[in-house]
Write an enzyme that holds these catalytic residues in place. Structure first.
Site, mmCIF file in Angstrom:
data_model
loop_
_atom_site.group_PDB
_atom_site.id
_atom_site.type_symbol
_atom_site.label_atom_id
_atom_site.label_comp_id
_atom_site.label_asym_id
_atom_site.label_seq_id
_atom_site.Cartn_x
_atom_site.Cartn_y
_atom_site.Cartn_z
ATOM 1 N N HIS A 1 -12.742 10.654 -1.902
ATOM 2 C CA HIS A 1 -13.270 9.621 -2.788
ATOM 3 C C HIS A 1 -14.112 10.196 -3.933
ATOM 4 O O HIS A 1 -14.785 9.446 -4.624
ATOM 5 C CB HIS A 1 -14.133 8.627 -1.998
ATOM 6 C CG HIS A 1 -13.367 7.758 -1.055
ATOM 7 N ND1 HIS A 1 -12.710 8.256 0.032
ATOM 8 C CD2 HIS A 1 -13.135 6.414 -1.054
ATOM 9 C CE1 HIS A 1 -12.120 7.253 0.691
ATOM 10 N NE2 HIS A 1 -12.352 6.137 0.044
ATOM 11 N N GLU B 1 1.352 4.380 -2.948
ATOM 12 C CA GLU B 1 1.125 4.793 -4.338
ATOM 13 C C GLU B 1 2.404 5.250 -5.017
ATOM 14 O O GLU B 1 2.621 4.999 -6.206
ATOM 15 C CB GLU B 1 0.052 5.886 -4.397
ATOM 16 C CG GLU B 1 -1.374 5.381 -4.144
ATOM 17 C CD GLU B 1 -1.681 5.147 -2.673
ATOM 18 O OE1 GLU B 1 -0.856 5.528 -1.814
ATOM 19 O OE2 GLU B 1 -2.753 4.580 -2.369
ATOM 20 N N LEU C 1 0.797 -1.234 0.000
ATOM 21 C CA LEU C 1 0.000 0.000 0.000
ATOM 22 C C LEU C 1 0.826 1.279 0.000
ATOM 23 O O LEU C 1 0.943 1.954 1.012
ATOM 24 C CB LEU C 1 -0.937 0.009 1.221
ATOM 25 C CG LEU C 1 -2.370 -0.414 0.914
ATOM 26 C CD1 LEU C 1 -2.430 -1.869 0.539
ATOM 27 C CD2 LEU C 1 -3.275 -0.113 2.081
ATOM 28 N N GLN D 1 -6.651 3.508 -6.454
ATOM 29 C CA GLN D 1 -7.961 3.053 -5.980
ATOM 30 C C GLN D 1 -9.031 4.144 -6.042
ATOM 31 O O GLN D 1 -10.150 3.896 -6.465
ATOM 32 C CB GLN D 1 -7.820 2.516 -4.565
ATOM 33 C CG GLN D 1 -8.945 1.616 -4.156
ATOM 34 C CD GLN D 1 -8.552 0.746 -2.978
ATOM 35 O OE1 GLN D 1 -8.389 1.244 -1.864
ATOM 36 N NE2 GLN D 1 -8.382 -0.537 -3.217
ATOM 37 N N PHE D 2 -8.673 5.364 -5.612
ATOM 38 C CA PHE D 2 -9.591 6.505 -5.689
ATOM 39 C C PHE D 2 -8.785 7.746 -6.059
ATOM 40 O O PHE D 2 -7.609 7.873 -5.670
ATOM 41 C CB PHE D 2 -10.288 6.749 -4.339
ATOM 42 C CG PHE D 2 -11.437 5.823 -4.063
ATOM 43 C CD1 PHE D 2 -12.721 6.130 -4.501
ATOM 44 C CD2 PHE D 2 -11.228 4.638 -3.380
ATOM 45 C CE1 PHE D 2 -13.781 5.269 -4.242
ATOM 46 C CE2 PHE D 2 -12.285 3.772 -3.125
ATOM 47 C CZ PHE D 2 -13.570 4.087 -3.552
ATOM 48 N N ASP D 3 -9.454 8.671 -6.761
ATOM 49 C CA ASP D 3 -8.850 9.947 -7.160
ATOM 50 C C ASP D 3 -8.018 10.606 -6.064
ATOM 51 O O ASP D 3 -6.902 11.040 -6.270
ATOM 52 C CB ASP D 3 -9.960 10.910 -7.619
ATOM 53 C CG ASP D 3 -11.240 10.731 -6.803
ATOM 54 O OD1 ASP D 3 -11.205 10.928 -5.579
ATOM 55 O OD2 ASP D 3 -12.265 10.360 -7.411
ATOM 56 N N GLY D 4 -8.589 10.666 -4.850
ATOM 57 C CA GLY D 4 -7.933 11.392 -3.763
ATOM 58 C C GLY D 4 -6.714 10.680 -3.201
ATOM 59 O O GLY D 4 -6.033 11.220 -2.330
#
Lengths: 345, 376
Positions: A129, A60, A58, A82-85
């Site tokens: 998110h 990025e 985990l 996983q999500f934009d933020g």
């Protein structure tokens, strides 16, 4: 042709890419055994194995930095954020390395990395998110930025992004993941398929050009239909809106927008992302430059406000909707007062 | 008791006790000292091979001094001297095969020399004629990373790729003590352990990150961190080319055999400034520098070779001559570099055609042409 959701179309597109070229690797958090939190990679690990579809630790930045090393080695990594933020820890690797290595090495090292990002709001999510960070990447030389709005485009554009020898940020409209549509899985084999960088005229029209992308394309189509129906006052009450789906945000297919605005004389741009420094600001400047003598009204932007993405009980007011889009359309038509009328003394 | 945060930080000990004795095979006087099991890894390094390593050390130092002079004379915009770190770089890089791949920072010019980078290609970046000098695939070495620590992830990714391809090649990440604080270096270690990647993390602890002493980065030996990630580590006298070669050979052998990553902390000293723009007199204790001057990486090899009969005045003179020739070639390759034509700045932004950049190039070309004689 087969009917499938946008998420399923992305899944089919990834499967096709993995089967087509064994240098394609899928990397991300929870994308293997689980199949991704949106199930976009569902079944791919079982079919292609853990060496092709890799669950990542985990981090990025670590994932993107690893993708850079794999690209050096001749692989074609497809990374899921996983999500934009959650993309910001990877921002450094994307901007300082992924975007610049081809340039830095004078073309010797290619970075054919595709970075998939579920983006945008409207799903009642918690903070981080629902964001639309596309402008950061459109601003960064060396990257290409693409969005999709239909299952067919999801299927076609993602493959085009993966085959592209440049790094591509691929923004997926997460609130449209479950939108269904017909998909021709062999579309790429056809002669009439548009290149990845092309915009698409979704609804033809003659009075106002409405440019958008990703999740708001469906909203724009609804707005065009409502405007065409008018408010019951007869023909004089209707507006013919030409809807353009940009698809590629970097580079933008300016020619397609210019051709439309030269015809309509009016431009409205809509996106969920905040207004300042956004895709709409740049497009308004480009179109003012190129279509100055065709414009009947100042280009209008309908965007998220310049505030952090708000709590989900606020998001219906933050997100551009049909009414806000039609309000802007009416202002270009002179049916409502211009926002800044009288502001210049 | 220190009364403030800054006082408490400044009062920290300058050096931590090592977790074990750093590997050393040649002491500063040139005496060969045993250190099992590493002796076995350099048992084959005979007089001739050691003399060859000595020649590398002399040449890379000569080139480094020349580059600093070129900067002082205005031919280079900047230069990051490696003075003092020659043994750490040469001893490790000489272990690698052509099919291995190096990801380094900007100070690894001796590594680049060992990888076969053309002398002139080391200078483009510092003269400003290009953002990089060489084709990474021709020498098995990426062009230097300027963002601190970023390359550790690239080396790890490359190593995973080599493993996926079923090769027994390795990747090496070179970085300094300052970089070990960066998230990217730590993430690279987590990932390397997770994927059991054939990567060597080669940390040159030169005691300084510009003006910040290593104690600002680490309260314990840096090498102590790696076992926490599940990565074996070793500390080595970075000024001892033979010891560096031994620990590197062991690490590379383990990586090739599927044993995964190793972390090497080469303890050395940056004898020069961070770059030619830096002024170490503002922060370096001259006594400390003097102490390290007594552990010079070249002097001990020279003393050892002379004692063993592997180096005489004639050989030393011929090595010095070759170093001068290399320096002359280096200088010529620098001063002969011409500024690139303006429109080439648009080259290679993208691998495929790009309507935006292509249009800006055309427009800027027309703009430049509009000033040429006969136009307007």
């Amino acid at each position: 042709m087969a009917e499938m959701t946008l998420a399923k179309a992305l899944n089919a597109s990834l499967r096709r890419s993995l089967a087509h070229d064994d240098r394609v690797l899928i990397m991300g958090e929870d994308i293997g055994t689980l199949g991704g939190v949106f199930r976009v990679t569902d079944g791919l690990k079982a079919e292609f194995g853990g060496d092709r579809v890799m669950d990542m630790p985990l981090a990025e930045s670590g994932i993107l930095g690893m993708a850079v090393g794999l690209a050096f080695k001749g692989f074609r990594p497809v990374v899921e954020i996983q999500f934009d933020g959650f993309i910001y820890p990877a921002f450094d690797q994307i901007v300082t390395q992924v975007a610049k290595l081809h340039y830095r090495t004078r073309g010797n090292v290619r970075m054919p990395i595709t970075i998939r990002v579920p983006f945008g709001g409207g799903i009642g999510a918690v903070e981080h998110h629902s964001e639309s960070p596309e402008a950061y990447f459109a601003h960064t030389a060396g990257l290409r930025v693409v969005t999709c709005s239909t299952p067919q485009d999801a299927h076609t554009l993602l493959q085009q992004a993966i085959w592209c020898d440049d790094p591509v940020l691929f923004f997926e409209p997460k609130r449209r993941y479950w939108t269904k549509g017909e998909v021709d899985e062999d579309a790429l084999d056809r002669d009439d398929v548009l290149p990845m960088g092309s915009a698409r005229v979704v609804v033809p029209g003659s009075d106002v050009t409405l440019v958008t992308y990703g999740p708001l394309v469906a909203t724009a189509i609804d707005a065009a239909a409502a405007a065409a129906a008018g408010s019951g006052g007869g023909d004089a009450d209707t507006v013919s809106i030409e809807v353009i789906d940009l698809r590629s945000l970097a580079p933008v297919d300016v020619d397609t927008v210019v051709a439309s605005v030269a015809k309509t004389g009016r431009l409205v741009i809509a996106h969920e992302a905040q207004r300042t420094g956004g895709i709409g600001a740049d497009l308004a400047a480009e179109l003012t430059d190129r279509c100055f003598y065709h414009l009947e009204a100042a280009p209008q932007r309908v965007t998220g406000f310049d505030i952090p993405y708000p709590a989900s009980r606020h998001e219906e007011h933050f997100l551009p909707d049909l009414d806000r889009i039609l309000d802007a359309v009416d202002r270009t038509m002179g049916r409502r007062p211009a926002l800044y009328a009288g502001a210049v003394l | 008791m220190p009364s403030s945060l800054s006082e408490s930080r400044e009062s920290q000990p300058r050096a931590s006790a090592p977790h074990d004795r750093p590997v050393q095979l040649l002491d500063p006087s040139g005496r060969r000292v045993p250190h099992a099991p590493y002796d076995d890894y350099v048992a084959d390094v005979s007089g001739d091979q050691l003399a060859s390593l000595y020649e590398d050390l002399v040449i890379v130092r000569r080139l480094d001094v020349e580059a600093t002079a070129l900067q002082r004379q205005g031919e280079l915009g900047l230069w990051p001297p490696l003075l003092g770190q020659e043994a750490a770089q040469v001893g490790s890089a000489r272990v690698l095969r052509p099919d291995d791949f190096v990801f380094s920072s900007y100070r690894e010019n001796a590594v680049a020399y060992c990888r076969g980078v053309k002398l002139t290609e080391m200078l483009n970046v510092w003269r400003g004629t290009a953002l990089s000098g060489w084709n990474p695939y021709e020498v098995g070495m990426a062009t230097p990373a300027i963002v601190i620590g970023t390359q550790a992830l690239h080396a790890m990714g490359y190593a995973v790729g080599a493993k996926l391809d079923g090769e027994d090649s390795v990747a090496v990440a070179y970085f300094g003590d300052g970089a070990t604080t960066q998230g990217d270096v730590n993430e690279a270690m987590v990932f390397a352990a997770s994927f059991r990647a054939p990567v060597i993390f080669f940390c040159q602890n030169n005691q300084w990150a510009i003006s910040e002493p290593v104690t600002l980065q680490a309260q314990r030996p840096i090498a102590d961190r790696a076992p926490g990630f599940g990565i074996p580590s070793v500390r080595v006298d970075g000024n001892d080319v033979l010891a560096v070669m031994a620990v590197m050979r062991r690490a590379v052998e383990q990586a090739r055999e599927g044993g995964g990553p190793t972390f090497i902390e080469a303890i050395t000293y940056r004898m020069g400034p961070h770059t030619t723009s830096d002024d170490p007199s503002r922060y370096v204790d001259p006594l400390e520098r003097e102490e390290w001057a007594g552990r010079d990486p070249l002097a001990r090899v020279e003393a050892h070779l002379r004692e063993a009969g592997g180096l005489d005045d004639a050989l030393a003179a011929s090595i010095a001559r070759r170093a001068d020739e290399a320096a002359a070639e280096f200088r010529a390759g620098c001063t002969e570099q011409v500024d690139p034509p303006p429109l080439t700045m648009f080259d290679h932004v993208y691998a495929e055609p790009h309507r935006g950049v292509d249009e800006q190039r055309r427009q800027f070309g027309e703009y430049l042409e509009s000033f040429e004689e006969g136009v307007n």
